[in-house]
Design a protein around this motif. Sequence first.
Motif, mmCIF file in Angstrom:
data_model
loop_
_atom_site.group_PDB
_atom_site.id
_atom_site.type_symbol
_atom_site.label_atom_id
_atom_site.label_comp_id
_atom_site.label_asym_id
_atom_site.label_seq_id
_atom_site.Cartn_x
_atom_site.Cartn_y
_atom_site.Cartn_z
ATOM 1 N N ILE A 277 0.847 -1.206 0.000
ATOM 2 C CA ILE A 277 0.000 0.000 0.000
ATOM 3 C C ILE A 277 0.876 1.247 0.000
ATOM 4 N N LEU A 278 1.944 1.237 0.777
ATOM 5 C CA LEU A 278 2.870 2.370 0.802
ATOM 6 C C LEU A 278 3.444 2.624 -0.594
ATOM 7 N N LYS A 279 3.843 1.582 -1.286
ATOM 8 C CA LYS A 279 4.382 1.708 -2.647
ATOM 9 C C LYS A 279 3.348 2.366 -3.564
ATOM 10 N N LEU A 280 2.117 1.931 -3.444
ATOM 11 C CA LEU A 280 1.028 2.496 -4.249
ATOM 12 C C LEU A 280 0.840 3.985 -3.947
ATOM 13 N N TRP A 281 0.911 4.353 -2.673
ATOM 14 C CA TRP A 281 0.764 5.762 -2.272
ATOM 15 C C TRP A 281 1.906 6.601 -2.847
ATOM 16 N N ARG A 282 3.105 6.059 -2.765
ATOM 17 C CA ARG A 282 4.258 6.786 -3.304
ATOM 18 C C ARG A 282 4.143 6.958 -4.817
ATOM 19 N N GLU A 283 3.733 5.898 -5.509
ATOM 20 C CA GLU A 283 3.593 5.964 -6.969
ATOM 21 C C GLU A 283 2.546 6.988 -7.389
ATOM 22 N N ASN A 284 1.509 7.158 -6.579
ATOM 23 C CA ASN A 284 0.422 8.083 -6.904
ATOM 24 C C ASN A 284 0.587 9.441 -6.234
ATOM 25 N N VAL B 235 -9.696 0.853 7.845
ATOM 26 C CA VAL B 235 -8.654 0.053 8.481
ATOM 27 C C VAL B 235 -8.430 -1.169 7.597
ATOM 28 N N VAL B 236 -7.182 -1.440 7.270
ATOM 29 C CA VAL B 236 -6.858 -2.551 6.378
ATOM 30 C C VAL B 236 -6.557 -3.790 7.221
ATOM 31 N N SER B 237 -7.491 -4.733 7.211
ATOM 32 C CA SER B 237 -7.437 -5.886 8.123
ATOM 33 C C SER B 237 -6.199 -6.742 7.955
ATOM 34 N N ASP B 238 -5.737 -6.939 6.723
ATOM 35 C CA ASP B 238 -4.579 -7.802 6.507
ATOM 36 C C ASP B 238 -3.264 -7.014 6.462
ATOM 37 N N ALA B 239 -3.325 -5.734 6.772
ATOM 38 C CA ALA B 239 -2.119 -4.901 6.919
ATOM 39 C C ALA B 239 -2.025 -4.385 8.352
ATOM 40 N N THR B 240 -2.691 -5.089 9.252
ATOM 41 C CA THR B 240 -2.627 -4.824 10.690
ATOM 42 C C THR B 240 -2.420 -6.175 11.380
ATOM 43 N N ALA C 125 -15.046 3.052 11.478
ATOM 44 C CA ALA C 125 -14.335 2.890 10.207
ATOM 45 C C ALA C 125 -14.971 1.772 9.393
ATOM 46 N N ALA C 126 -14.526 1.666 8.152
ATOM 47 C CA ALA C 126 -14.826 0.496 7.334
ATOM 48 C C ALA C 126 -13.586 -0.380 7.360
ATOM 49 N N VAL C 127 -13.765 -1.662 7.633
ATOM 50 C CA VAL C 127 -12.650 -2.597 7.619
ATOM 51 C C VAL C 127 -12.578 -3.199 6.224
ATOM 52 N N VAL C 128 -11.407 -3.054 5.592
ATOM 53 C CA VAL C 128 -11.207 -3.487 4.209
ATOM 54 C C VAL C 128 -9.926 -4.313 4.114
ATOM 55 N N THR C 129 -9.624 -4.806 2.926
ATOM 56 C CA THR C 129 -8.418 -5.601 2.687
ATOM 57 C C THR C 129 -7.437 -4.817 1.821
ATOM 58 N N THR C 130 -6.212 -5.318 1.769
ATOM 59 C CA THR C 130 -5.200 -4.726 0.892
ATOM 60 C C THR C 130 -5.673 -4.745 -0.553
ATOM 61 N N ASP C 131 -6.257 -5.846 -0.995
ATOM 62 C CA ASP C 131 -6.751 -5.921 -2.385
ATOM 63 C C ASP C 131 -7.807 -4.858 -2.658
ATOM 64 N N VAL D 101 -8.050 -1.920 -1.274
ATOM 65 C CA VAL D 101 -7.350 -0.630 -1.382
ATOM 66 C C VAL D 101 -6.648 -0.533 -2.732
ATOM 67 N N LYS D 102 -5.967 -1.602 -3.143
ATOM 68 C CA LYS D 102 -5.244 -1.589 -4.415
ATOM 69 C C LYS D 102 -6.198 -1.400 -5.599
ATOM 70 N N GLN D 103 -7.343 -2.040 -5.546
ATOM 71 C CA GLN D 103 -8.332 -1.876 -6.615
ATOM 72 C C GLN D 103 -8.895 -0.464 -6.647
ATOM 73 N N SER D 104 -9.006 0.151 -5.495
ATOM 74 C CA SER D 104 -9.578 1.501 -5.390
ATOM 75 C C SER D 104 -8.612 2.567 -5.890
ATOM 76 N N ILE D 105 -7.308 2.339 -5.757
ATOM 77 C CA ILE D 105 -6.288 3.344 -6.104
ATOM 78 C C ILE D 105 -5.518 2.863 -7.328
ATOM 79 N N LYS D 106 -6.195 2.487 -8.358
ATOM 80 C CA LYS D 106 -5.522 2.037 -9.603
ATOM 81 C C LYS D 106 -4.938 3.232 -10.323
#
Length: 190
Positions: free
Chosen positions: A42-49, A141-146, A177-183, A185-190
């Motif tokens: 997720i950090l990589k995605l944030w940096r890229e965007n 909150v990203v469930s599989d990144a916590t 919050a909404a509890v979500v997964t890494t996938d 988040v990645k799909q949302s920030i394409k």
Amino acid sequence: MTISKTSNPALILIDIQKGFDDIAYWGGQRNNANAEENAAEILKLWRENNLPLFHIQHCSSNPKSLLNENNTGNEFKDLVKPNENEIVIKKNVNSAFIGTNLKEQLDHANIKTLIIVGLTTDHCVSTTTRMAGNFGYETFVVSDATATFNKKGVDGQDFSAELIHETALASLNNEFAAVVTTDFVKQSIK
């Protein structure tokens, strides 16, 4: 609730520090072995965007704590180590909002949406998430990144790390919050 990069969401990376590698110190059992790898994706995605991100660093006031600034455990894990130009906010309590300028920085940048990853689910992640929700941020909150560690109950019973993690997330979901997964988040920030 949805995440859109056009809303300029901020990634909040909480306490992903080397001291948490000592599993015995924290209880002897941990869940989500890949939490840091997911946070790094997720950090990589944030940096890229070029999206806003904040590294939160727990600096315990207890000199014996692995997270005290005089101990190497205070350092960020290499997977998510801040770049030179990235914001690091130091705290010494469970909430990233208490005793820091996080809220002021978010508000100054007109950030309304927060994505939270890090350690530990039932302590600093939960406390920060609860305050974020109460402050009115759209919070994810990203469930599989916590991740978290096992706990002893008040009567000495053992509670697994996975149970502690799941109940902490259940208490946050649809309330703070909404509890979500890494996938997700990645799909949302394409």
